[in-house]
Design a protein around this motif. Structure first.
Motif, PDB file in Angstrom:
ATOM      1  N   UNK A 174       0.868  -1.183   0.000  1.00 55.97           N
ATOM      2  CA  UNK A 174       0.000   0.000   0.000  1.00 55.97           C
ATOM      3  C   UNK A 174       0.898   1.225   0.000  1.00 55.97           C
ATOM      4  N   UNK A 175       0.769   2.036  -1.024  1.00 51.85           N
ATOM      5  CA  UNK A 175       1.624   3.211  -1.165  1.00 51.85           C
ATOM      6  C   UNK A 175       1.960   3.444  -2.622  1.00 51.85           C
ATOM      7  N   UNK A 176       2.989   4.199  -2.868  1.00 55.80           N
ATOM      8  CA  UNK A 176       3.387   4.538  -4.230  1.00 55.80           C
ATOM      9  C   UNK A 176       3.720   3.287  -5.034  1.00 55.80           C
ATOM     10  N   UNK A 196       8.421 -24.138  -3.731  1.00 54.87           N
ATOM     11  CA  UNK A 196       7.638 -24.029  -4.975  1.00 54.87           C
ATOM     12  C   UNK A 196       8.500 -24.417  -6.170  1.00 54.87           C
ATOM     13  N   UNK A 197       7.895 -25.110  -7.156  1.00 59.64           N
ATOM     14  CA  UNK A 197       8.661 -25.464  -8.362  1.00 59.64           C
ATOM     15  C   UNK A 197       8.982 -24.205  -9.167  1.00 59.64           C
ATOM     16  N   UNK A 198      10.095 -24.231  -9.920  1.00 64.53           N
ATOM     17  CA  UNK A 198      10.515 -23.040 -10.679  1.00 64.53           C
ATOM     18  C   UNK A 198       9.595 -22.699 -11.840  1.00 64.53           C
ATOM     19  N   UNK A 199       8.604 -23.538 -12.115  1.00 65.28           N
ATOM     20  CA  UNK A 199       7.694 -23.296 -13.243  1.00 65.28           C
ATOM     21  C   UNK A 199       6.577 -22.315 -12.896  1.00 65.28           C
ATOM     22  N   UNK A 200       6.456 -21.948 -11.624  1.00 66.19           N
ATOM     23  CA  UNK A 200       5.379 -21.025 -11.240  1.00 66.19           C
ATOM     24  C   UNK A 200       5.653 -19.621 -11.782  1.00 66.19           C
ATOM     25  N   UNK A 201       4.581 -18.821 -11.923  1.00 68.36           N
ATOM     26  CA  UNK A 201       4.659 -17.520 -12.590  1.00 68.36           C
ATOM     27  C   UNK A 201       4.434 -16.370 -11.614  1.00 68.36           C
ATOM     28  N   UNK A 202       5.247 -15.334 -11.743  1.00 69.54           N
ATOM     29  CA  UNK A 202       5.083 -14.125 -10.940  1.00 69.54           C
ATOM     30  C   UNK A 202       4.100 -13.186 -11.649  1.00 69.54           C
ATOM     31  N   UNK A 203       3.154 -12.626 -10.893  1.00 74.08           N
ATOM     32  CA  UNK A 203       2.123 -11.751 -11.456  1.00 74.08           C
ATOM     33  C   UNK A 203       1.964 -10.518 -10.576  1.00 74.08           C
ATOM     34  N   UNK A 204       1.958  -9.350 -11.185  1.00 66.93           N
ATOM     35  CA  UNK A 204       1.691  -8.112 -10.459  1.00 66.93           C
ATOM     36  C   UNK A 204       0.273  -7.644 -10.743  1.00 66.93           C
ATOM     37  N   UNK A 205      -0.418  -7.127  -9.725  1.00 63.80           N
ATOM     38  CA  UNK A 205      -1.784  -6.639  -9.897  1.00 63.80           C
ATOM     39  C   UNK A 205      -1.896  -5.249  -9.285  1.00 63.80           C
ATOM     40  N   UNK A 206      -2.144  -4.252 -10.127  1.00 62.47           N
ATOM     41  CA  UNK A 206      -2.377  -2.883  -9.652  1.00 62.47           C
ATOM     42  C   UNK A 206      -3.867  -2.754  -9.351  1.00 62.47           C
ATOM     43  N   UNK A 207      -4.209  -2.662  -8.087  1.00 58.63           N
ATOM     44  CA  UNK A 207      -5.609  -2.689  -7.668  1.00 58.63           C
ATOM     45  C   UNK A 207      -6.287  -1.325  -7.762  1.00 58.63           C
ATOM     46  N   UNK A 208      -5.499  -0.267  -7.881  1.00 50.24           N
ATOM     47  CA  UNK A 208      -6.070   1.076  -7.942  1.00 50.24           C
ATOM     48  C   UNK A 208      -5.472   1.848  -9.105  1.00 50.24           C
ATOM     49  N   UNK A 209      -6.218   2.818  -9.593  1.00 50.58           N
ATOM     50  CA  UNK A 209      -5.738   3.688 -10.657  1.00 50.58           C
ATOM     51  C   UNK A 209      -5.134   4.925 -10.001  1.00 50.58           C
ATOM     52  N   UNK A 211      -4.451   7.650 -11.094  1.00 48.91           N
ATOM     53  CA  UNK A 211      -5.030   8.899 -11.576  1.00 48.91           C
ATOM     54  C   UNK A 211      -6.199   9.350 -10.712  1.00 48.91           C
ATOM     55  N   UNK A 212      -6.794   8.419  -9.970  1.00 50.77           N
ATOM     56  CA  UNK A 212      -7.968   8.774  -9.162  1.00 50.77           C
ATOM     57  C   UNK A 212      -7.811   8.396  -7.696  1.00 50.77           C
ATOM     58  N   UNK A 213      -6.743   7.695  -7.347  1.00 47.83           N
ATOM     59  CA  UNK A 213      -6.500   7.281  -5.969  1.00 47.83           C
ATOM     60  C   UNK A 213      -5.236   7.945  -5.460  1.00 47.83           C
ATOM     61  N   UNK A 214      -5.271   8.442  -4.230  1.00 49.82           N
ATOM     62  CA  UNK A 214      -4.102   9.068  -3.633  1.00 49.82           C
ATOM     63  C   UNK A 214      -2.918   8.108  -3.672  1.00 49.82           C
ATOM     64  N   UNK A 215      -1.761   8.638  -4.011  1.00 52.77           N
ATOM     65  CA  UNK A 215      -0.563   7.807  -4.191  1.00 52.77           C
ATOM     66  C   UNK A 215      -0.289   6.931  -2.976  1.00 52.77           C
ATOM     67  N   UNK A 216      -0.489   7.467  -1.791  1.00 55.22           N
ATOM     68  CA  UNK A 216      -0.180   6.719  -0.579  1.00 55.22           C
ATOM     69  C   UNK A 216      -1.222   5.659  -0.250  1.00 55.22           C
ATOM     70  N   UNK A 217      -2.332   5.654  -1.007  1.00 57.22           N
ATOM     71  CA  UNK A 217      -3.402   4.678  -0.751  1.00 57.22           C
ATOM     72  C   UNK A 217      -3.503   3.616  -1.835  1.00 57.22           C
ATOM     73  N   UNK A 218      -2.654   3.705  -2.859  1.00 59.61           N
ATOM     74  CA  UNK A 218      -2.711   2.730  -3.950  1.00 59.61           C
ATOM     75  C   UNK A 218      -2.299   1.342  -3.451  1.00 59.61           C
TER      76      UNK A 218
END
Length: 313
Positions: A174-176, A196-209, A211-218
């Motif tokens: 939570x933050x920038x 964990x086996x090396x075949x697993x995948x790393x995924x990033x998810x940006x839950x907030x935009x 442009x409309x959410x305060x940087x410190x609350x993203x």
């Protein structure tokens, strides 16, 4: 898709964003929330702000503030209304918020502007002679994505993919968004001792935009897929969730990570309006395909999956 079908889809986006612009003008004095604008557009709340910003080049709330200030300038110049009345009729929550927004935009206060007799100022002059003659908002070109060359380029770079449902372990930041590396460091330390086996995948998810959410609350989730039956550990830093499958538009990104925001803007503002799809009410997924710190050019390779559904016609 035929040219006539493409025109209809573009027109659909134009009508939906145009309806939002009209709603703002007709309700400028009301307490307008992002949820209300998303409902008018018939886009999901999460994706509405991305679509609006990509097409109008301003966030919905930034655009709303600009229009409120424009109406306020008209009242200041053409009526004897009090500052409190103008503030209220233009939708500002208080006189102090009106003064702050006005000074930030124009470098002066509403009272000083009213008293000013200068012919040249940084205040827009495209107002009518009467309060009722408020000039319309800028006529945004919502059809510019129909350029055939742009469409051909994006057709070569976007492909549709069905993703299965999967389970992930994740660390939430939570933050920038510039500091998401902290979550990845925590997740990485856990992964190294997880088995964990090396075949697993790393995924990033940006839950907030941002442009409309305060940087410190993203909010941002740094995830790794886990195989079926993998036992959940009691590590307080690690949580688990199920990611929904379904149809996604895949854009293969390879550049410095700071340019990923441009990729988002391009998909939402260029490809989607010229396609027969619209964003679905699921989060976009950023599949991390390399370690940018180990890349010879310091670039990140990301498979960006934007959730879509076919546009209703």
């Amino acid at each position: 898709m035929t040219e006539s079908e493409e025109h209809l889809v573009n027109n659909d986006y134009k009508l939906r964003i145009g309806a939002v612009l009209q709603f703002i003008e007709e309700n400028i004095g009301e307490d307008i929330k992002l949820d209300m604008l998303a409902e008018v557009s018939a886009f999901s709340k999460f994706h509405f702000s991305r679509v609006f910003t990509a097409i109008i080049h301003k966030s919905p709330m930034h655009y709303l503030t600009e229009r409120r200030l424009h109406h306020a300038v008209t009242y200041l110049r053409t009526t004897n209304k009090t500052m409190l009345d103008i503030s209220s009729q233009c939708g500002f929550s208080s006189l102090s918020s009106f003064n702050a927004a006005f000074k930030k935009a124009y470098g002066t206060t509403p009272s000083a502007m009213r008293k000013s007799v200068q012919e040249h100022s940084n205040i827009p002059s495209d107002t009518g002679n009467k309060p009722e003659e408020l000039s319309p908002p800028k006529a945004y070109d919502l059809n510019r994505t129909s350029n055939n060359f742009i469409r051909r380029v994006w057709d070569m770079n976007i492909e549709l993919k069905e993703l299965p449902v999967c389970k992930v372990a994740y660390v939430r930041h939570v933050g920038s968004y510039l500091e998401t590396y902290k979550a990845w460091e925590t997740l990485g330390a856990w992964v190294r001792g997880s088995g964990l086996p090396p075949t697993e995948t790393f995924i990033g998810i940006s839950l907030d935009d941002p442009a409309v959410t305060d940087e410190n609350s993203c909010r941002y989730d740094a995830c790794i897929t886990v195989p079926e039956g993998f036992p959940e550990t009691g590590d307080a830093n690690i949580a688990y969730r199920i990611l929904p499958g379904g149809l996604y538009a895949l854009y293969k990104f390879y550049d410095t990570i700071d340019k990923l925001a441009i990729a988002y803007q391009s998909v939402y503002g260029q490809w989607l309006p010229s396609s027969s799809y619209e964003p679905d009410d699921r989060h976009a997924l950023e599949f991390c395909m390399n370690d940018p710190y180990s890349d010879p050019e310091g670039k990140a390779k990301v498979d960006l999956y934007v959730p879509v559904k076919r546009t209703l016609s």
